[in-house]
Design a protein around this motif. Structure first.
Motif, PDB file in Angstrom:
ATOM      1  N   THR A 177      -9.923  49.388  41.454  1.00 25.61           N
ATOM      2  CA  THR A 177      -9.656  47.934  41.801  1.00 25.61           C
ATOM      3  C   THR A 177     -10.038  46.568  40.687  1.00 25.61           C
ATOM      4  N   PRO A 178      -9.196  47.115  40.135  1.00 28.12           N
ATOM      5  CA  PRO A 178      -8.108  46.576  39.489  1.00 28.12           C
ATOM      6  C   PRO A 178      -8.425  44.674  38.880  1.00 28.12           C
ATOM      7  N   ILE A 179      -9.792  44.691  38.383  1.00 30.33           N
ATOM      8  CA  ILE A 179     -10.082  43.431  38.154  1.00 30.33           C
ATOM      9  C   ILE A 179     -10.337  43.031  36.340  1.00 30.33           C
ATOM     10  N   LEU A 180     -10.923  44.125  35.894  1.00 28.89           N
ATOM     11  CA  LEU A 180     -10.615  43.989  34.552  1.00 28.89           C
ATOM     12  C   LEU A 180      -9.197  43.996  33.826  1.00 28.89           C
ATOM     13  N   THR A 181      -9.124  45.482  34.287  1.00 26.03           N
ATOM     14  CA  THR A 181      -7.031  45.721  34.129  1.00 26.03           C
ATOM     15  C   THR A 181      -5.923  45.352  34.677  1.00 26.03           C
ATOM     16  N   GLU A 182      -6.831  43.847  35.830  1.00 28.24           N
ATOM     17  CA  GLU A 182      -5.439  43.481  36.256  1.00 28.24           C
ATOM     18  C   GLU A 182      -3.981  43.676  36.045  1.00 28.24           C
ATOM     19  N   PHE A 183      -4.279  43.060  34.903  1.00 29.70           N
ATOM     20  CA  PHE A 183      -3.432  41.927  33.745  1.00 29.70           C
ATOM     21  C   PHE A 183      -2.478  43.113  32.609  1.00 29.70           C
ATOM     22  N   TRP A 184      -3.284  44.020  31.842  1.00 30.31           N
ATOM     23  CA  TRP A 184      -3.328  44.344  30.906  1.00 30.31           C
ATOM     24  C   TRP A 184      -2.224  45.206  30.704  1.00 30.31           C
ATOM     25  N   ASP A 185      -0.439  45.340  31.620  1.00 28.55           N
ATOM     26  CA  ASP A 185       0.440  46.024  31.009  1.00 28.55           C
ATOM     27  C   ASP A 185       1.622  44.445  31.172  1.00 28.55           C
ATOM     28  N   ASP A 186       0.864  43.589  31.507  1.00 32.27           N
ATOM     29  CA  ASP A 186       1.944  42.202  31.216  1.00 32.27           C
ATOM     30  C   ASP A 186       2.517  42.466  29.638  1.00 32.27           C
ATOM     31  N   GLU A 187       2.943  41.574  29.136  1.00 32.29           N
ATOM     32  CA  GLU A 187       3.933  41.770  27.835  1.00 32.29           C
ATOM     33  C   GLU A 187       2.871  40.895  26.816  1.00 32.29           C
ATOM     34  N   ARG A 188       2.235  40.050  27.347  1.00 28.04           N
ATOM     35  CA  ARG A 188       1.408  39.675  26.159  1.00 28.04           C
ATOM     36  C   ARG A 188       0.075  39.375  26.857  1.00 28.04           C
ATOM     37  N   SER A 189      -0.371  40.677  27.654  1.00 29.26           N
ATOM     38  CA  SER A 189      -2.128  40.665  27.860  1.00 29.26           C
ATOM     39  C   SER A 189      -2.929  39.463  27.580  1.00 29.26           C
TER      40      SER A 189
ATOM     41  N   SER B 214      -2.868  37.224  25.451  1.00 26.79           N
ATOM     42  CA  SER B 214      -2.588  35.620  25.035  1.00 26.79           C
ATOM     43  C   SER B 214      -3.899  34.659  26.427  1.00 26.79           C
ATOM     44  N   MET B 215      -4.061  33.339  25.858  1.00 29.21           N
ATOM     45  CA  MET B 215      -4.906  32.567  26.173  1.00 29.21           C
ATOM     46  C   MET B 215      -3.873  32.111  27.694  1.00 29.21           C
ATOM     47  N   GLU B 216      -2.636  32.436  27.864  1.00 33.21           N
ATOM     48  CA  GLU B 216      -1.368  31.752  28.841  1.00 33.21           C
ATOM     49  C   GLU B 216      -1.866  33.093  29.744  1.00 33.21           C
ATOM     50  N   THR B 217      -2.085  33.661  29.479  1.00 35.01           N
ATOM     51  CA  THR B 217      -1.676  35.134  30.553  1.00 35.01           C
ATOM     52  C   THR B 217      -3.113  35.271  31.359  1.00 35.01           C
ATOM     53  N   TYR B 218      -3.663  35.059  30.385  1.00 33.67           N
ATOM     54  CA  TYR B 218      -5.248  34.442  31.700  1.00 33.67           C
ATOM     55  C   TYR B 218      -5.744  32.991  31.636  1.00 33.67           C
ATOM     56  N   GLU B 219      -5.098  32.152  30.564  1.00 33.15           N
ATOM     57  CA  GLU B 219      -4.992  31.322  32.681  1.00 33.15           C
ATOM     58  C   GLU B 219      -4.350  31.684  34.234  1.00 33.15           C
ATOM     59  N   ARG B 220      -2.934  32.173  33.777  1.00 40.34           N
ATOM     60  CA  ARG B 220      -2.503  32.691  34.368  1.00 40.34           C
ATOM     61  C   ARG B 220      -2.885  33.245  35.934  1.00 40.34           C
ATOM     62  N   TYR B 221      -4.395  34.008  34.897  1.00 47.99           N
ATOM     63  CA  TYR B 221      -4.665  34.696  36.582  1.00 47.99           C
ATOM     64  C   TYR B 221      -6.363  33.570  36.779  1.00 47.99           C
ATOM     65  N   ASP B 222      -6.152  32.655  36.437  1.00 46.20           N
ATOM     66  CA  ASP B 222      -7.378  32.069  36.222  1.00 46.20           C
ATOM     67  C   ASP B 222      -8.539  32.079  35.164  1.00 46.20           C
ATOM     68  N   GLY B 223      -7.609  32.282  34.374  1.00 47.46           N
ATOM     69  CA  GLY B 223      -8.877  33.040  33.228  1.00 47.46           C
ATOM     70  C   GLY B 223      -9.390  31.549  33.303  1.00 47.46           C
ATOM     71  N   TYR B 224     -10.932  31.576  32.432  1.00 49.03           N
ATOM     72  CA  TYR B 224     -11.772  30.212  32.997  1.00 49.03           C
ATOM     73  C   TYR B 224     -12.554  29.413  33.713  1.00 49.03           C
ATOM     74  N   GLN B 225     -11.676  29.859  35.423  1.00 51.76           N
ATOM     75  CA  GLN B 225     -12.328  29.011  36.272  1.00 51.76           C
ATOM     76  C   GLN B 225     -13.957  29.447  35.970  1.00 51.76           C
TER      77      GLN B 225
ATOM     78  N   VAL C 115     -10.953  34.173  19.657  1.00 56.39           N
ATOM     79  CA  VAL C 115     -11.806  33.275  19.719  1.00 56.39           C
ATOM     80  C   VAL C 115     -10.880  31.839  18.842  1.00 56.39           C
ATOM     81  N   GLU C 116      -9.797  32.016  17.820  1.00 57.93           N
ATOM     82  CA  GLU C 116      -9.415  30.604  17.519  1.00 57.93           C
ATOM     83  C   GLU C 116      -8.843  29.635  19.063  1.00 57.93           C
ATOM     84  N   GLU C 117      -8.392  30.916  19.759  1.00 59.92           N
ATOM     85  CA  GLU C 117      -7.353  30.076  21.015  1.00 59.92           C
ATOM     86  C   GLU C 117      -8.287  29.115  22.099  1.00 59.92           C
ATOM     87  N   ALA C 118      -9.816  30.054  22.193  1.00 56.26           N
ATOM     88  CA  ALA C 118     -10.607  29.816  22.954  1.00 56.26           C
ATOM     89  C   ALA C 118     -11.222  28.158  22.438  1.00 56.26           C
ATOM     90  N   TYR C 119     -11.304  27.989  20.806  1.00 58.11           N
ATOM     91  CA  TYR C 119     -12.059  26.629  20.175  1.00 58.11           C
ATOM     92  C   TYR C 119     -10.535  26.100  20.766  1.00 58.11           C
TER      93      TYR C 119
END
Length: 443
Positions: A6-18, A20-31, A140-144
């Motif tokens: 059940t890849p949830i926390l590991t869903e995008f570990w194999d992305d090139e920059r997994s 980064s904030m950019e990758t996390y938001e692309r997978y609905d991060g911070y929604q 943390v810097e990206e989140a700020y």
């Protein structure tokens, strides 16, 4: 129950920059954070309670219930402390999670802090993992920068600061009250309880202490709902978790699956044992501080209740796999070396008991012991278990008592005999390759 990954926390570990904030938001991060800020604190806590999420750090205590233990607000501060001091032999799930996808943890920290009324959260990280420390600091810097931390988060009026603290590298600081003392600048040693951290924790204020994976699981629960989470796992051990396979398997690594999956199923996913000539001999279901299992336990469901009923603990789901080339006495001897070294020395049972177990095991491994030493080991364990100040001592007894239970004959084979006149380990160290770093070394 589904037995697939059940890849949830590991869903995008194999992305090139997994990471980064950019990758996390692309997978609905911070929604999930946006959803949480529109809910009441009581509803958030109730959602986590309804999900049945249990602590992923080893003890398995219900997370929502722990949040609910905080006393009513009194106008003073309250704190969230994330226990990222992962250092038990075999346990290696939180560090790769923080390395590959740290924003799961950061978002979970913000949601949890909002739920419990905390305006300053701490992440206590093991100091040796400098690369993870840098990765977390960057997250943390990206989140700020994006407004997910700081003042008036997303216009909600909620303020939160996060401090990433690097510890000095002591296993005892994985115990929550020793961690709090270390965070306050004191020597890391367990506190007498009560009072519990929920009442008098960091700086003597109400504090929630949770494991990395516990907090990182919160955003998915808020996004998808409690019913979605309870749809995985078992009735009393709901949801998914990271299972860390290490040792004598073809594909060691992190396997994210529903609780209740079996080692047989995980081994199939991992390609089986490293060699077809050597079968499974023994394994740990939850790291070195849990009683070992053998091949007869391959089909025990890996959930809190089933593992306990079979005589061990699910712990951190650190599945250390050992094949038939492994000397169980040597493995236990090395584990007790670790616990004797890492005992903080505060209480006599742990300080003295682990020291003497180390001496006895060393004698046995090198053929200098006698059969009565096995009873001596069990007697020492009886004087540690339940009498130590914290769980370090209790955990140290687990591999000793369980190995004698299942492999007493192997201990006796180390004693001088007609077949082994000089005594000592009957296994060929070169054949076992027992102590390669991925087998039992701390991460």
């Amino acid at each position: 129950m589904a037995t697939t990954l059940t890849p949830i926390l590991t869903e995008f570990w194999d992305d090139e920059r997994s990471w980064s904030m950019e990758t996390y938001e692309r997978y609905d991060g911070y929604q999930a954070l946006r959803t949480a800020l529109g809910m009441s604190q009581g509803d958030l806590i109730q959602t986590v309670k309804d999900s049945g999420l249990r602590g992923r750090g080893g003890a398995g205590f219900p997370t929502g219930m722990k949040w609910g233990f905080l006393p009513p607000p009194d106008g003073g501060p309250r704190y969230l402390v994330v226990n990222a001091d992962e250092s038990e032999p075999g346990t290696c799930k939180d560090i790769p999670l923080m390395m590959a996808a740290p924003h799961f943890l950061i978002e979970g920290v913000v949601i949890t802090s909002f739920a419990i009324g905390c305006n300053h959260a701490f992440i206590y990280l093991r100091g040796e993992v400098v690369h993870v420390y840098r990765r977390l600091m960057r997250a943390v810097e990206e989140a700020y920068a994006k407004g997910f931390l700081g003042k008036n988060i997303l216009g909600s009026g909620f303020d939160l600061d996060v401090t990433v603290h690097a510890g000095a590298g002591a296993y005892i600081c994985g115990e929550e009250t020793a961690l709090l003392d270390s965070l306050e600048g004191r020597r890391g040693q367990p506190r007498l309880k009560p009072p519990f951290p929920a009442v008098a924790g960091l700086y003597a204020r109400p504090t929630v202490v949770n494991n990395v994976e516990s907090i990182a699981s919160v955003p998915a629960i808020i996004r998808h709902g409690a019913d979605w989470f309870t749809g995985m796992g078992t009735e009393k051990s709901t949801g998914f978790g990271l299972f860390s396979l290490s040792g004598h398997v073809k594909r060691p690594g992190q396997y994210e699956a529903p609780l209740g999956i079996t080692l047989r199923e995980l081994l199939d996913m991992a390609g089986g044992m490293r060699s077809e000539q050597h079968g499974l001999k023994f394994w740990t279901p939850g790291g070195s501080s849990t009683p070992i299992f053998t091949a007869e336990h391959l089909d025990v469901p890996l959930d809190f209740e089933s593992v306990a009923a079979a005589g061990s603990m699910l712990g951190t789901r650190a599945l250390q796999i050992f094949d038939e080339t492994t000397c169980v006495v040597r493995a236990v001897d090395r584990w007790i070396d670790f616990y004797a070294h890492e005992s903080c020395g505060k209480c006599t049972p742990c300080r003295e008991g682990n020291y003497w177990m180390k001496q006895v095991l060393h004698r046995l491994e090198h053929g200098q012991g006698i059969e009565a030493d096995l009873d001596k080991l069990l007697d020492i364990c009886d004087n540690i278990l339940g009498r130590s100040f914290c769980a370090l001592g209790d955990g140290a007894t687990s591999p000793v008592t369980s190995s004698i239970q299942y492999f007493r004959d192997e201990y006796l084979r180390h004693l001088p005999s007609a077949e082994n006149p000089e005594g000592g380990c009957p296994f060929d160290p070169a054949a076992s390759a027992l102590f390669a770093p991925e087998v039992i070394a701390a991460p």
